[in-house]
Design an enzyme around this catalytic site. Structure first.
Site, PDB file in Angstrom:
ATOM      1  N   ASP A  12       0.878  -1.156   0.000  1.00  0.00           N
ATOM      2  CA  ASP A  12       0.000   0.000   0.000  1.00  0.00           C
ATOM      3  C   ASP A  12       0.928   1.222   0.000  1.00  0.00           C
ATOM      4  O   ASP A  12       2.111   1.105   0.345  1.00  0.00           O
ATOM      5  CB  ASP A  12      -0.854  -0.044   1.276  1.00  0.00           C
ATOM      6  N   LEU A  13       0.437   2.375  -0.412  1.00  0.00           N
ATOM      7  CA  LEU A  13       1.331   3.540  -0.462  1.00  0.00           C
ATOM      8  C   LEU A  13       1.084   4.516   0.692  1.00  0.00           C
ATOM      9  O   LEU A  13       1.930   4.698   1.567  1.00  0.00           O
ATOM     10  CB  LEU A  13       1.179   4.230  -1.825  1.00  0.00           C
ATOM     11  N   ASP A  14      -0.123   5.105   0.698  1.00  0.00           N
ATOM     12  CA  ASP A  14      -0.423   6.106   1.727  1.00  0.00           C
ATOM     13  C   ASP A  14      -0.428   5.450   3.105  1.00  0.00           C
ATOM     14  O   ASP A  14      -1.211   4.546   3.356  1.00  0.00           O
ATOM     15  CB  ASP A  14      -1.798   6.734   1.461  1.00  0.00           C
ATOM     16  N   THR A  20       1.285  10.385   3.402  1.00  0.00           N
ATOM     17  CA  THR A  20       0.462  11.284   2.603  1.00  0.00           C
ATOM     18  C   THR A  20      -0.936  11.439   3.198  1.00  0.00           C
ATOM     19  O   THR A  20      -1.687  12.313   2.783  1.00  0.00           O
ATOM     20  CB  THR A  20       0.344  10.760   1.158  1.00  0.00           C
ATOM     21  N   LYS A  48      -9.028   6.346   5.219  1.00  0.00           N
ATOM     22  CA  LYS A  48      -7.779   5.697   4.788  1.00  0.00           C
ATOM     23  C   LYS A  48      -8.058   4.524   3.857  1.00  0.00           C
ATOM     24  O   LYS A  48      -8.853   3.638   4.195  1.00  0.00           O
ATOM     25  CB  LYS A  48      -7.007   5.175   5.998  1.00  0.00           C
ATOM     26  N   SER A 119      -2.106   0.532  -4.352  1.00  0.00           N
ATOM     27  CA  SER A 119      -2.664   1.734  -3.722  1.00  0.00           C
ATOM     28  C   SER A 119      -3.964   2.126  -4.405  1.00  0.00           C
ATOM     29  O   SER A 119      -4.067   2.042  -5.631  1.00  0.00           O
ATOM     30  CB  SER A 119      -1.665   2.889  -3.849  1.00  0.00           C
ATOM     31  N   ALA A 120      -4.931   2.574  -3.602  1.00  0.00           N
ATOM     32  CA  ALA A 120      -6.193   3.057  -4.165  1.00  0.00           C
ATOM     33  C   ALA A 120      -6.006   4.412  -4.839  1.00  0.00           C
ATOM     34  O   ALA A 120      -6.908   4.911  -5.513  1.00  0.00           O
ATOM     35  CB  ALA A 120      -7.232   3.170  -3.056  1.00  0.00           C
ATOM     36  N   LYS A 150     -10.706  -1.660  -2.110  1.00  0.00           N
ATOM     37  CA  LYS A 150     -10.529  -2.322  -0.819  1.00  0.00           C
ATOM     38  C   LYS A 150     -11.811  -2.100  -0.007  1.00  0.00           C
ATOM     39  O   LYS A 150     -12.379  -1.016  -0.104  1.00  0.00           O
ATOM     40  CB  LYS A 150      -9.341  -1.692  -0.063  1.00  0.00           C
ATOM     41  N   GLU A 174      -0.159  -3.035   4.708  1.00  0.00           N
ATOM     42  CA  GLU A 174      -1.299  -2.111   4.750  1.00  0.00           C
ATOM     43  C   GLU A 174      -1.402  -1.375   6.078  1.00  0.00           C
ATOM     44  O   GLU A 174      -1.047  -1.914   7.121  1.00  0.00           O
ATOM     45  CB  GLU A 174      -2.598  -2.897   4.587  1.00  0.00           C
ATOM     46  N   ASP A 175      -1.925  -0.140   6.031  1.00  0.00           N
ATOM     47  CA  ASP A 175      -2.191   0.598   7.282  1.00  0.00           C
ATOM     48  C   ASP A 175      -3.692   0.761   7.527  1.00  0.00           C
ATOM     49  O   ASP A 175      -4.076   1.370   8.518  1.00  0.00           O
ATOM     50  CB  ASP A 175      -1.535   1.985   7.234  1.00  0.00           C
TER      51      ASP A 175
HETATM   52  P1  B16 Z   1      -6.530   9.603  -4.759  1.00  0.00           P
HETATM   53  P2  B16 Z   1      -3.731   3.944  -0.282  1.00  0.00           P
HETATM   54  C1  B16 Z   1      -5.622   5.803  -0.649  1.00  0.00           C
HETATM   55  O1  B16 Z   1      -4.318   5.350  -0.821  1.00  0.00           O
HETATM   56  C2  B16 Z   1      -5.704   6.778   0.501  1.00  0.00           C
HETATM   57  O2  B16 Z   1      -5.432   6.109   1.738  1.00  0.00           O
HETATM   58  C3  B16 Z   1      -7.078   7.376   0.564  1.00  0.00           C
HETATM   59  O3  B16 Z   1      -7.161   8.299   1.626  1.00  0.00           O
HETATM   60  C4  B16 Z   1      -7.364   8.068  -0.781  1.00  0.00           C
HETATM   61  O4  B16 Z   1      -8.656   8.646  -0.792  1.00  0.00           O
HETATM   62  C5  B16 Z   1      -7.244   7.040  -1.895  1.00  0.00           C
HETATM   63  O5  B16 Z   1      -5.943   6.488  -1.865  1.00  0.00           O
HETATM   64  C6  B16 Z   1      -7.498   7.637  -3.260  1.00  0.00           C
HETATM   65  O6  B16 Z   1      -6.490   8.572  -3.530  1.00  0.00           O
HETATM   66  O7  B16 Z   1      -7.596  10.612  -4.495  1.00  0.00           O
HETATM   67  O8  B16 Z   1      -5.132  10.175  -4.736  1.00  0.00           O
HETATM   68  O9  B16 Z   1      -6.786   8.797  -6.006  1.00  0.00           O
HETATM   69  O10 B16 Z   1      -3.747   4.013   1.227  1.00  0.00           O
HETATM   70  O11 B16 Z   1      -4.598   2.866  -0.871  1.00  0.00           O
HETATM   71  O12 B16 Z   1      -2.322   3.969  -0.841  1.00  0.00           O
HETATM   72 MG    MG Z   2      -2.914   3.250   3.185  1.00  0.00          MG
END
Ligand code: B16
Ligand code: MG
Length: 220
Positions: A12-14, A20, A48, A119-120, A150, A174-175
Site C-alpha cells: 500500500d502507499l499512503d 500522505t 484511509k 494503492s487506491a 478495498k 497495509e495501514d
Molecule cells: P486519490 P492507499 C488511498 O491510498 C488513501 O489512503 C485514501 O485516503 C485516498 O482517498 C485514496 O488512496 C485515493 O487517492 O484521491 O489520490 O486517487 O492508502 O490505498 O495507498
Molecule cells: Mg494506506
C-alpha cells in the site's frame, strides 16, 4: 504460511511508504468545511484506503448532505479536492519516505524479492516519482482498472499478477483495516502497520520495525 513461500511484496502507499494521509486529511477537511460536514479524527481515519469518490460520499453523509449534490457537482468537489492535494504533495521529497521503509526496500531488492504497489490512489505514480522509488517496483496497479476497491481483494490479486506470482507467494503491507481485509481475502500474508488492525497476521506499531527478520520472527 512459511516465510520461504514469500517471493514478493505488495505495498500500500499512503501510510505505508509515505505519510500522505495528512495531506489527504488537509484537502478533505477543506471539502468538509465547504459542504458543511463536521470534520473529526474518526472520519479522517475511516477515509484511509478508501477511493476518492467513496471518500467524498462518506464526508457528505457525515453531515447528512448525501442527497444535496448532483453527480456533476460531486465530481467537481472531488476534482477540487484533488487539485488541493496535488499542490500539497508537490512538496514531497525522499525525506518523506516513512521511517525504515527505504532500508526495507533495499533489503528486499538485495535479497531478490519482487515488489509491486497496491494503492487506491490515482496519484501513486506521481508520489513514487517524487520519492524517487519508482524503480524498486515491477509495477503499480491502476485503480481505474478495478471493479471494486478495498476491502475487495481485487487490487491485491492484481498486485500479485503484476509480479507473475500466485497470491500465496505474496505478502501485502497495509495501514488500513479495509486493506488488511483485502489482503486476507486475496489469500496473501497480511502485514499491518499501526494499531487497531486485529485481522493482520503480522503486526507492527509503525514502519520503523518492518524488516525481513522481524517478519520472520512473528511467523515462527
Ligand atoms: P486519490 P492507499 C488511498 O491510498 C488513501 O489512503 C485514501 O485516503 C485516498 O482517498 C485514496 O488512496 C485515493 O487517492 O484521491 O489520490 O486517487 O492508502 O490505498 O495507498
Ligand atoms: Mg494506506
Amino acid at each position: 504460511m512459511q516465510f520461504n513461500d514469500i517471493k514478493g511484496f505488495a505495498f500500500d502507499l499512503d501510510g505505508v511508504i509515505a505519510d500522505t494521509a495528512k495531506f489527504h486529511g488537509q484537502a478533505w477537511h477543506q471539502t468538509a468545511d465547504k459542504v458543511g460536514s463536521p470534520w473529526t479524527a474518526q472520519l479522517a481515519d475511516n477515509l484511509k484506503g478508501v477511493s476518492r469518490m467513496d471518500s467524498l460520499e462518506m464526508i457528505l453523509k457525515a453531515g447528512g448532505h448525501e442527497h444535496e449534490y448532483s453527480l456533476a457537482q460531486k465530481e467537481q468537489l472531488a476534482a477540487a479536492k484533488n487539485e488541493n492535494y496535488l499542490q500539497l504533495i508537490k512538496t514531497l521529497t525522499p525525506h518523506d519516505i516513512l521511517p525504515g521503509i527505504a532500508v526495507f526496500l533495499n533489503e528486499l531488492k538485495t535479497d531478490g524479492y519482487l515488489m509491486s504497489v497496491a494503492s487506491a490512489s490515482k496519484n501513486a505514480p506521481t508520489i513514487l516519482k517524487q520519492l524517487q522509488l519508482t524503480d524498486y517496483f515491477v509495477g503499480t496497479v491502476d485503480p481505474e482498472t478495478l471493479t471494486a476497491g478495498k476491502p475487495d481483494p481485487e487490487i491485491f490479486i492484481k498486485a500479485a499478477e503484476i509480479m507473475h506470482l500466485s497470491p500465496k507467494n505474496v505478502a501485502g503491507l497495509e495501514d488500513s483495516s479495509a486493506g488488511i481485509t483485502a489482503i486476507n481475502a486475496a489469500g496473501e500474508l497480511s502485514i499491518g502497520i499501526g494499531t487497531g488492525l486485529p485481522a493482520a497476521q503480522i503486526k507492527f506499531d509503525d514502519t520503523s520495525m518492518v524488516t525481513i527478520n522481524n517478519i520472520k520472527k512473528q511467523l515462527k
